[in-house]
Scaffold this motif. Sequence first.
Motif, PDB file in Angstrom:
ATOM      1  N   PRO A   1       0.824  -1.222   0.000  1.00 34.39           N
ATOM      2  CA  PRO A   1       0.000   0.000   0.000  1.00 34.39           C
ATOM      3  C   PRO A   1       0.856   1.269   0.000  1.00 34.39           C
ATOM      4  CG  PRO A   1      -0.728  -1.547   1.687  1.00 34.39           C
ATOM      5  CD  PRO A   1       0.567  -2.068   1.167  1.00 34.39           C
TER       6      PRO A   1
ATOM      7  N   TYR B   1       2.205   1.742  -3.540  1.00 31.60           N
ATOM      8  CA  TYR B   1       1.160   2.169  -4.478  1.00 31.60           C
ATOM      9  C   TYR B   1       0.878   3.659  -4.305  1.00 31.60           C
ATOM     10  CZ  TYR B   1      -3.360   2.533  -6.775  1.00 31.60           C
ATOM     11  OH  TYR B   1      -4.387   2.932  -7.591  1.00 31.60           O
ATOM     12  N   HIS B   2       0.831   4.079  -3.063  1.00 32.48           N
ATOM     13  CA  HIS B   2       0.588   5.486  -2.739  1.00 32.48           C
ATOM     14  C   HIS B   2       1.682   6.365  -3.371  1.00 32.48           C
ATOM     15  CE1 HIS B   2      -1.495   8.449  -0.433  1.00 32.48           C
ATOM     16  NE2 HIS B   2      -0.340   8.946   0.006  1.00 32.48           N
TER      17      HIS B   2
ATOM     18  N   CYS C   1       1.389   6.464  -7.147  1.00 34.12           N
ATOM     19  CA  CYS C   1       0.261   7.272  -7.617  1.00 34.12           C
ATOM     20  C   CYS C   1       0.701   8.730  -7.758  1.00 34.12           C
ATOM     21  CB  CYS C   1      -0.915   7.175  -6.644  1.00 34.12           C
ATOM     22  SG  CYS C   1      -1.844   5.668  -6.905  1.00 34.12           S
ATOM     23  N   ARG C   2       1.508   9.190  -6.794  1.00 33.18           N
ATOM     24  CA  ARG C   2       1.989  10.582  -6.861  1.00 33.18           C
ATOM     25  C   ARG C   2       2.852  10.785  -8.113  1.00 33.18           C
ATOM     26  NH1 ARG C   2       2.921  10.621  -1.180  1.00 33.18           N
ATOM     27  NH2 ARG C   2       5.119  10.234  -1.549  1.00 33.18           N
TER      28      ARG C   2
END
Length: 321
Positions: free
Chosen positions: A18, A21-22, A25-26
Motif C-alpha cells: 500500500p 502504491y501510494h 500514484c503521486r
Amino acid sequence: MSRISIVIPCFNEEDALPVYYHAMCRVMEEMSEEEFELIFVDDGSSDRTLSILKEMNETDQRCRYLSFSRNFGKEAAIYAGLKNAGGDYVATMDVDLQDPPGLLPEMFRILTEEDYDSVATRRSTRAGEPKLRSFLSESFYKFINRISKTEIVNGARDYRLMKRKMVEAVLGMSEYNRFSKGIFEWVGFRTKWLEFQNVGRCAGQTKWSVKKLFTYSLEGITGFSVAPLSLASVVGVVFCMLSFFMILIIIVRTLIWGDPVSGWPSLVCIIFMVSGIQLFCTGIVGEYLSKTYLETKHRPIFILKDSSEEKEGDRHEAASV
Ligand code: UDP
Ligand code: MG
C-alpha cells in the motif's frame, strides 16, 4: 504519449504494497501525460500479497499482477515481468521504496531527451546496512570485476528504466541461472547512471540473508566469468615446478648427507594441503558443472498460477530457448 511499464517483484510484501502504491500514484500524477501499467509479480508469497494485488487490480486498471506457483526468486520475477510488459519504456523497481519512485520522471526525461537507451541507478553509500553485509558486498564486487570482462557496477540496483529494444535484448537471454546485474551490462546499449543515497525499507523485512546473498554472488561469478576454472591448471603448474625443485634439492641433499628417515609430520601437512587444493579445484569445476546441468534441462524460469490476464497460454510460461 508514451507507454511506461513498471515491473515490481513482490515476495511477502503485504506491508510495503500500500505504501508503494501510494508513492507511485503521486509519480503517475506528476507524469500524467504518459500511460502507465504496473506489473506486480507475486513471487509465491505466503501472506496477503496476492489478495492485495487482486484488490488493487479491481480498483485501478493500471495495476496488473502475475502470481507464481511458488517462490522462484527475484530474478525469475523480473524476467516474468519484463516478458509481460507491453510498454515502450520498461522499469524494474523494488516494492519497498528502496528504489525511490521519485527518480522516475528524471529517468524518463533522460531517455526521451538525451541519447541513452537505459538509465540505471546505484547507491552512493551503504549507510544503514549491517557492516558484515557491506564488507562482503564490497569484496564481491572487487573480486568479480577482476575476473569478469562484464563490468558489474558496485552498488548497482536493479532499478532501471529501459527502452523497448534493450528489454528485447534482455529477454533474449533466457538462461535459467539469472544474474540481472550482469545481464543488463552484457547486452550493452548506452546507459546513464544516476546515484542516490541509500534509503531504508519502508515496511517489512529484507528477504536476503547472508547465505542467500552468497549463493547469488556465486551465480554472478559462474554466470559471467570462467576464470575460476583455470585455477586448477595454474595451481597444478605451480606445484609441478615446485616439486621439480624439491626433487633436485632432495637428490643433492641425499648425496651429501645420506638419507635419514625423518620429516613425516611435514609430509602429512603437505599431503593435507595439496589434497585440500585439489578438492577445492574439483569443487569449482562442480559449481560450473551443476550450472551447466541445470541449464541443459531447459526448465521453465517460472510457472504462473494466476494472473490478472488469466490467459490460458500464459499459465505455463516456459523460457523461450
Ligand atoms: N523479492 C522477490 N523474491 C524473493 C526475494 C525478494 O521477489 O525471493 C523482491 C522483494 O519483494 C523486493 C525486492 O525483491 O521487492 C528486493 O528484496 P529485498 O528488499 O528483500 O532485498 P534488499 O533490498 O534487502 O536487497
Ligand atoms: Mg529492499
